[in-house]
Enzyme design. Structure first.
Site, PDB file in Angstrom:
ATOM      1  N   GLU A 224      42.252  29.765  50.187  1.00 34.74           N
ATOM      2  CA  GLU A 224      42.715  28.506  49.569  1.00 34.74           C
ATOM      3  C   GLU A 224      42.712  27.383  50.610  1.00 34.74           C
ATOM      4  OE1 GLU A 224      44.270  27.751  46.268  1.00 34.74           O
ATOM      5  OE2 GLU A 224      43.275  29.567  45.547  1.00 34.74           O
TER       6      GLU A 224
ATOM      7  N   CYS B 218      39.492  41.116  44.434  1.00 33.06           N
ATOM      8  CA  CYS B 218      40.203  39.848  44.270  1.00 33.06           C
ATOM      9  C   CYS B 218      39.128  38.785  44.174  1.00 33.06           C
ATOM     10  CB  CYS B 218      41.114  39.575  45.470  1.00 33.06           C
ATOM     11  SG  CYS B 218      41.885  37.934  45.428  1.00 33.06           S
TER      12      CYS B 218
ATOM     13  N   CYS C 244      41.099  36.923  37.449  1.00 33.36           N
ATOM     14  CA  CYS C 244      42.097  37.203  38.485  1.00 33.36           C
ATOM     15  C   CYS C 244      42.404  38.689  38.392  1.00 33.36           C
ATOM     16  CB  CYS C 244      43.338  36.363  38.200  1.00 33.36           C
ATOM     17  SG  CYS C 244      44.785  36.796  39.183  1.00 33.36           S
TER      18      CYS C 244
ATOM     19  N   HIS D 268      39.096  35.847  44.986  1.00 28.37           N
ATOM     20  CA  HIS D 268      39.000  34.947  46.138  1.00 28.37           C
ATOM     21  C   HIS D 268      38.093  35.534  47.230  1.00 28.37           C
ATOM     22  CE1 HIS D 268      42.555  32.945  44.470  1.00 28.37           C
ATOM     23  NE2 HIS D 268      42.472  32.030  45.416  1.00 28.37           N
TER      24      HIS D 268
ATOM     25  N   ASP E 160      42.454  31.647  36.639  1.00 30.78           N
ATOM     26  CA  ASP E 160      42.840  32.357  37.860  1.00 30.78           C
ATOM     27  C   ASP E 160      44.105  31.689  38.371  1.00 30.78           C
ATOM     28  OD1 ASP E 160      42.737  34.044  40.148  1.00 30.78           O
ATOM     29  OD2 ASP E 160      41.749  32.475  41.306  1.00 30.78           O
ATOM     30  N   SER E 161      44.754  32.358  39.335  1.00 25.65           N
ATOM     31  CA  SER E 161      45.927  31.761  39.954  1.00 25.65           C
ATOM     32  C   SER E 161      45.547  30.506  40.733  1.00 25.65           C
ATOM     33  CB  SER E 161      46.552  32.766  40.922  1.00 25.65           C
ATOM     34  OG  SER E 161      45.589  33.146  41.886  1.00 25.65           O
TER      35      SER E 161
HETATM   36  N1  DGL Z   1      42.226  35.608  42.699  1.00 27.05           N
HETATM   37  C1  DGL Z   1      43.274  36.448  42.333  1.00 27.05           C
HETATM   38  C2  DGL Z   1      42.926  37.889  42.199  1.00 27.05           C
HETATM   39  O1  DGL Z   1      41.771  38.158  41.887  1.00 27.05           O
HETATM   40  C3  DGL Z   1      44.672  36.153  42.717  1.00 27.05           C
HETATM   41  C4  DGL Z   1      45.064  36.023  44.080  1.00 27.05           C
HETATM   42  C5  DGL Z   1      46.502  35.605  44.196  1.00 27.05           C
HETATM   43  O2  DGL Z   1      46.898  34.647  43.545  1.00 27.05           O
HETATM   44  O3  DGL Z   1      47.232  36.243  44.951  1.00 27.05           O
HETATM   45  O4  DGL Z   1      43.734  38.747  42.361  1.00 27.05           O
END
Ligand code: DGL
Length: 283
Positions: A160, A192, A81, A194, A18-19
């Site tokens: 984050e 997402c 991600c 996150h 993931d990012s």
């Molecule tokens: N967790 C990521 C996603 O599912 C990336 C969020 C990001 O880096 O902007 O899109």
């Protein structure tokens, strides 16, 4: 023993990236579904967020992460991600010789299966929402669906930062989600990885009438479906391990995983961004 040295394909790890830290939501489910597997997690924490960046940049970042994980000997790659899945999945699949599983297709299937009525909301990063991958996928399977898609760019930095219960997060959630609630959205896709961290505030903002859909479990199920019963599945006769890598401040991943998900992350190894695609030479 090095897993590749054992010569058994099943001992090779599953790579998850993931990012940043959001993909740990997927790692958690993969660990629960496949307790015998070795896992490697990479968070590109030096370059998070991916959401506002261009498809070309995200594809490059995703390819670099994949190359790093391939060098660790992974047998399957999970793109944990949504932004990378939306922009780079086709390129990764066309280039890599291992199975590549993204989070969007499973997310779409989960949304359609969970849909109560026909008003479906999708929230994600700017990149994911503007790619329209979710909107198209849901519309194909549910032609009568009324789809409300909203980009929530401030959610990733709030997650984050660990601001799960901060009043600012509730205000931001109301700003993004208020219109969806008012439109009567009955099913909301957390597009997402996150966002499951913000599940409580999202649930409170949307009200009890909205079902939240998170693709992590379905992704883990899909990984199981690819491995189960094949030579790629772990035999279950050794103690499984999980390794963590971050492209910036490793301690944050350990703290965050512990605080948010109660995960025990004993060690996170730092790998520099410029070493992802090109390994360090020793000469
Ligand atoms: N967790 C990521 C996603 O599912 C990336 C969020 C990001 O880096 O902007 O899109």
């Amino acid at each position: 023993m090095d897993d590749r040295a054992s010569g058994r394909a099943g001992d090779a790890p599953i790579g998850i990236f993931d990012s940043g830290l959001g993909g740990l939501t997927v790692l958690k489910e993969v660990r629960a579904r496949l307790p015998a597997e070795n896992l490697i997690y990479l968070g590109d924490t030096a370059r998070v967020p991916y959401g506002p960046k261009s498809p070309r940049t995200i594809t490059r970042f995703a390819m670099e992460a994949a190359l790093f994980l391939l060098r660790q000997g992974v047998k399957l790659l999970v793109v944990a991600c949504n932004t990378s899945s939306a922009m780079a999945l086709d390129t990764l699949r066309a280039t890599l010789r291992i199975p590549v599983i993204g989070v969007i297709e499973p997310g779409i299937r989960a949304a359609v299966a969970a849909a109560r009525g026909e008003k479906i909301g999708v929230i994600g990063t700017l990149g994911t929402i503007s790619s329209e991958v979710y909107q198209r996928g849901i519309a194909e399977r549910m032609p009568a669906a009324e789809i409300h898609a909203v980009a929530c760019p401030l959610f990733v930095p709030l997650v984050e930062e660990g601001w799960r219960e901060h009043p600012v997060t509730a205000m931001v959630a109301e700003e993004y989600l208020g219109p969806l609630r008012k439109a009567g959205v009955d099913t909301l896709v957390l597009g997402c990885t996150h966002y499951p961290v913000l599940e409580d505030v999202i649930r409170e903002t949307m009200g009890s009438g909205t079902r939240l859909v998170d693709s992590a479990q379905v992704v883990a199920e899909e990984v199981g479906g690819v491995l189960d019963g094949t030579v790629l599945a772990a035999a279950g006769d050794t103690v499984p391990w999980t390794r963590f890598y971050a492209t910036d401040v490793p301690g944050r991943m350990a703290n965050w995983g512990e605080r948010i998900w109660g995960m025990h992350i004993p060690e996170v190894t730092r790998v520099e961004v410029d070493e992802l695609a090109t390994p360090k030479t020793t000469s």
